[in-house]
Design a protein around this motif. Structure first.
Motif, PDB file in Angstrom:
ATOM      1  N   MET A   1       0.855  -1.199   0.000  1.00 24.03           N
ATOM      2  CA  MET A   1       0.000   0.000   0.000  1.00 24.03           C
ATOM      3  C   MET A   1       0.890   1.247   0.000  1.00 24.03           C
ATOM      4  O   MET A   1       1.835   1.361   0.777  1.00 24.03           O
ATOM      5  N   GLU A   2       0.601   2.182  -0.862  1.00 21.69           N
ATOM      6  CA  GLU A   2       1.412   3.391  -0.980  1.00 21.69           C
ATOM      7  C   GLU A   2       1.243   4.287   0.247  1.00 21.69           C
ATOM      8  O   GLU A   2       0.131   4.498   0.740  1.00 21.69           O
ATOM      9  N   ASN A   3       2.360   4.785   0.746  1.00 23.41           N
ATOM     10  CA  ASN A   3       2.326   5.705   1.876  1.00 23.41           C
ATOM     11  C   ASN A   3       2.142   7.123   1.336  1.00 23.41           C
ATOM     12  O   ASN A   3       3.034   7.676   0.698  1.00 23.41           O
ATOM     13  N   ARG A   4       0.958   7.718   1.589  1.00 21.33           N
ATOM     14  CA  ARG A   4       0.676   9.036   1.013  1.00 21.33           C
ATOM     15  C   ARG A   4       1.488  10.150   1.655  1.00 21.33           C
ATOM     16  O   ARG A   4       1.467  11.280   1.182  1.00 21.33           O
ATOM     17  N   ASN A   5       2.192   9.843   2.761  1.00 23.98           N
ATOM     18  CA  ASN A   5       3.032  10.846   3.412  1.00 23.98           C
ATOM     19  C   ASN A   5       4.490  10.772   2.972  1.00 23.98           C
ATOM     20  O   ASN A   5       5.286  11.633   3.334  1.00 23.98           O
ATOM     21  N   GLU A   6       4.811   9.733   2.223  1.00 22.21           N
ATOM     22  CA  GLU A   6       6.210   9.542   1.821  1.00 22.21           C
ATOM     23  C   GLU A   6       6.705  10.745   1.010  1.00 22.21           C
ATOM     24  O   GLU A   6       6.053  11.180   0.066  1.00 22.21           O
ATOM     25  N   GLY A   7       7.843  11.273   1.422  1.00 23.09           N
ATOM     26  CA  GLY A   7       8.417  12.423   0.744  1.00 23.09           C
ATOM     27  C   GLY A   7       7.999  13.749   1.326  1.00 23.09           C
ATOM     28  O   GLY A   7       8.614  14.775   1.047  1.00 23.09           O
ATOM     29  N   LYS A   8       6.941  13.758   2.135  1.00 19.38           N
ATOM     30  CA  LYS A   8       6.522  14.996   2.780  1.00 19.38           C
ATOM     31  C   LYS A   8       7.434  15.334   3.948  1.00 19.38           C
ATOM     32  O   LYS A   8       8.034  14.449   4.572  1.00 19.38           O
ATOM     33  N   VAL A   9       7.509  16.618   4.270  1.00 23.52           N
ATOM     34  CA  VAL A   9       8.419  17.092   5.306  1.00 23.52           C
ATOM     35  C   VAL A   9       7.631  17.701   6.461  1.00 23.52           C
ATOM     36  O   VAL A   9       6.749  18.539   6.250  1.00 23.52           O
ATOM     37  N   ALA A  10       7.965  17.270   7.666  1.00 24.31           N
ATOM     38  CA  ALA A  10       7.376  17.846   8.877  1.00 24.31           C
ATOM     39  C   ALA A  10       8.483  18.512   9.684  1.00 24.31           C
ATOM     40  O   ALA A  10       9.559  17.938   9.862  1.00 24.31           O
ATOM     41  N   VAL A  11       8.216  19.712  10.160  1.00 21.49           N
ATOM     42  CA  VAL A  11       9.146  20.429  11.024  1.00 21.49           C
ATOM     43  C   VAL A  11       8.547  20.463  12.427  1.00 21.49           C
ATOM     44  O   VAL A  11       7.394  20.874  12.598  1.00 21.49           O
ATOM     45  N   VAL A  12       9.317  20.026  13.392  1.00 25.25           N
ATOM     46  CA  VAL A  12       8.847  19.998  14.781  1.00 25.25           C
ATOM     47  C   VAL A  12       9.802  20.828  15.635  1.00 25.25           C
ATOM     48  O   VAL A  12      10.983  20.497  15.765  1.00 25.25           O
ATOM     49  N   THR A  13       9.305  21.918  16.194  1.00 27.60           N
ATOM     50  CA  THR A  13      10.139  22.700  17.105  1.00 27.60           C
ATOM     51  C   THR A  13       9.918  22.189  18.530  1.00 27.60           C
ATOM     52  O   THR A  13       8.857  21.682  18.861  1.00 27.60           O
ATOM     53  N   GLY A  14      10.954  22.318  19.338  1.00 29.87           N
ATOM     54  CA  GLY A  14      10.887  21.743  20.679  1.00 29.87           C
ATOM     55  C   GLY A  14      10.946  20.232  20.632  1.00 29.87           C
ATOM     56  O   GLY A  14      10.448  19.540  21.541  1.00 29.87           O
ATOM     57  N   ALA A  15      11.570  19.691  19.586  1.00 31.11           N
ATOM     58  CA  ALA A  15      11.533  18.253  19.322  1.00 31.11           C
ATOM     59  C   ALA A  15      12.344  17.428  20.308  1.00 31.11           C
ATOM     60  O   ALA A  15      12.255  16.199  20.302  1.00 31.11           O
ATOM     61  N   GLY A  16      13.131  18.087  21.153  1.00 27.51           N
ATOM     62  CA  GLY A  16      13.871  17.340  22.166  1.00 27.51           C
ATOM     63  C   GLY A  16      13.069  17.112  23.423  1.00 27.51           C
ATOM     64  O   GLY A  16      13.494  16.377  24.323  1.00 27.51           O
ATOM     65  N   GLY A  17      11.893  17.725  23.520  1.00 30.56           N
ATOM     66  CA  GLY A  17      11.071  17.627  24.717  1.00 30.56           C
ATOM     67  C   GLY A  17      10.209  16.376  24.742  1.00 30.56           C
ATOM     68  O   GLY A  17      10.066  15.664  23.744  1.00 30.56           O
ATOM     69  N   THR A  18       9.603  16.119  25.882  1.00 28.42           N
ATOM     70  CA  THR A  18       8.821  14.899  26.082  1.00 28.42           C
ATOM     71  C   THR A  18       7.666  14.778  25.102  1.00 28.42           C
ATOM     72  O   THR A  18       7.465  13.727  24.479  1.00 28.42           O
ATOM     73  N   LEU A  19       6.879  15.833  24.933  1.00 28.89           N
ATOM     74  CA  LEU A  19       5.694  15.757  24.095  1.00 28.89           C
ATOM     75  C   LEU A  19       6.031  15.812  22.604  1.00 28.89           C
ATOM     76  O   LEU A  19       5.538  15.003  21.811  1.00 28.89           O
ATOM     77  N   CYS A  20       6.877  16.746  22.227  1.00 26.48           N
ATOM     78  CA  CYS A  20       7.153  16.928  20.801  1.00 26.48           C
ATOM     79  C   CYS A  20       8.081  15.863  20.233  1.00 26.48           C
ATOM     80  O   CYS A  20       8.048  15.594  19.030  1.00 26.48           O
ATOM     81  N   SER A  21       8.896  15.247  21.066  1.00 30.10           N
ATOM     82  CA  SER A  21       9.700  14.122  20.577  1.00 30.10           C
ATOM     83  C   SER A  21       8.787  12.958  20.213  1.00 30.10           C
ATOM     84  O   SER A  21       9.013  12.251  19.223  1.00 30.10           O
ATOM     85  N   GLU A  22       7.739  12.759  20.996  1.00 29.71           N
ATOM     86  CA  GLU A  22       6.756  11.713  20.685  1.00 29.71           C
ATOM     87  C   GLU A  22       6.047  12.018  19.369  1.00 29.71           C
ATOM     88  O   GLU A  22       5.826  11.127  18.542  1.00 29.71           O
ATOM     89  N   MET A  23       5.700  13.290  19.163  1.00 29.43           N
ATOM     90  CA  MET A  23       5.066  13.686  17.910  1.00 29.43           C
ATOM     91  C   MET A  23       6.011  13.465  16.732  1.00 29.43           C
ATOM     92  O   MET A  23       5.591  12.969  15.676  1.00 29.43           O
ATOM     93  N   ALA A  24       7.278  13.821  16.914  1.00 31.96           N
ATOM     94  CA  ALA A  24       8.262  13.665  15.838  1.00 31.96           C
ATOM     95  C   ALA A  24       8.443  12.198  15.465  1.00 31.96           C
ATOM     96  O   ALA A  24       8.483  11.849  14.276  1.00 31.96           O
ATOM     97  N   ARG A  25       8.543  11.344  16.470  1.00 28.49           N
ATOM     98  CA  ARG A  25       8.699   9.901  16.193  1.00 28.49           C
ATOM     99  C   ARG A  25       7.472   9.354  15.460  1.00 28.49           C
ATOM    100  O   ARG A  25       7.599   8.545  14.538  1.00 28.49           O
ATOM    101  N   SER A  26       6.288   9.806  15.858  1.00 26.81           N
ATOM    102  CA  SER A  26       5.067   9.349  15.200  1.00 26.81           C
ATOM    103  C   SER A  26       5.016   9.811  13.748  1.00 26.81           C
ATOM    104  O   SER A  26       4.682   9.026  12.842  1.00 26.81           O
ATOM    105  N   LEU A  27       5.355  11.063  13.502  1.00 23.69           N
ATOM    106  CA  LEU A  27       5.358  11.576  12.130  1.00 23.69           C
ATOM    107  C   LEU A  27       6.333  10.797  11.253  1.00 23.69           C
ATOM    108  O   LEU A  27       6.018  10.462  10.104  1.00 23.69           O
ATOM    109  N   ALA A  28       7.500  10.503  11.801  1.00 26.87           N
ATOM    110  CA  ALA A  28       8.493   9.734  11.043  1.00 26.87           C
ATOM    111  C   ALA A  28       7.974   8.336  10.726  1.00 26.87           C
ATOM    112  O   ALA A  28       8.186   7.816   9.623  1.00 26.87           O
TER     113      ALA A  28
END
Length: 280
Positions: A1-28
């Motif tokens: 199944m094709e990943n419709r997010n493949e190639g898209k870019v997400a920028v996460v600020t505060g990515a070293g923190g508890t909440l945003c690191s979780e968001m960054a890992r999920s987006l990846a």
């Protein structure tokens, strides 16, 4: 199944923190190439390594989110290494101990510079102002820089991180509360402004989640809950603190171009019922 997010870019600020690191890992994990932005490169590198170990793509960049040139420089690196940003998570911010009072109402002793009493009148105004600057301009400037890239593409999603302070002032955190109330208003303003460019702007307002800083506020050294933790949980119907992973469903809904296609300008509380309870 094709990943419709493949190639898209997400920028996460505060990515070293508890909440945003979780968001960054999920987006990846969903196929996004993720730019991890924050002040401390060592914290970002930990998240970058976790993403890469799971087969994802991530780049860490140390920035000052309240400095326009710093974010412009980061954007150039991101475009070169990953591509054009299509999702922006504005999670950088936070508080500083010297901007907090240790009392909840006026005390005569604060007029006398009594060391053990830290009230509004003996706070350091420079630090108070810095907290407001980082939390407000630290959201405005990334939105200005990366939002412009989105506008050129005529699509994009911006998610700001608001707070319970966005709805009502919480004791001791005047500067932080003032800033987060501003984030809610700015989210609505920017959503209206960017709608013609097909950019949706929303915010997530986490309730009480534990991170490195709040652990010290909510728990004593012996592991018992502080009075503030007891008070918070007494106003939280679910009687517990949130887990970072519990923000992901809301994030995924807001970034989904189909599920949330007609959703912009809202602030979504994820708070275990805190706002629904007066505690009485």
């Amino acid at each position: 199944m094709e990943n419709r997010n493949e190639g898209k870019v997400a920028v996460v600020t505060g990515a070293g923190g508890t909440l945003c690191s979780e968001m960054a890992r999920s987006l990846a994990s969903q196929g996004y190439k993720v730019a991890l932005l924050g002040r401390t490169i060592e914290k970002l590198k930990i998240v970058e390594e976790q993403i890469q170990n799971n087969g994802g793509i991530a780049v860490s960049i140390s920035v000052d989110v309240s400095d326009r040139q710093s974010i412009i420089s980061a954007n150039e690196i991101i475009k070169e290494k990953l591509g054009i940003c299509s999702v922006l998570i504005n999670g950088a911010g936070g508080n500083q101990p010297d901007a907090l009072t240790n009392i909840t109402e006026f005390d005569e002793r604060e007029l006398e510079e009594t060391p053990e009493v830290k009230g509004f009148f003996n706070l350091d105004m420079d630090i108070f102002q810095n907290v407001i600057n980082v939390n407000t301009m630290g959201t405005v400037i990334p939105s200005f820089v990366f939002g412009k890239e989105m506008a050129k593409q005529k699509e994009g999603v911006i998610i700001n991180i608001a707070s319970m302070n966005s709805y009502r002032p919480l004791s001791k955190v005047g500067a932080y509360g003032m800033a987060k109330a501003g984030i809610a208003n700015f989210t609505q303003w920017l959503a209206g402004y960017l709608a013609p460019a097909n950019i949706r702007v929303n915010a997530i307002a986490p309730g009480f989640f534990l991170n490195e800083r709040s652990l010290k506020i909510m728990y004593n050294e012996d592991g018992s809950q502080t009075d503030r933790a007891i008070n918070v949980l007494g106003h939280t119907p679910m009687k517990r603190f949130g887990e970072a992973s519990e923000l992901i469903g809301c994030m995924n809904w807001l970034i989904d171009a189909n599920a949330a296609a007609f959703v912009t300008g809202i602030v979504v509380p994820v708070d275990g019922g805190f706002l629904a309870s007066s505690g009485v």
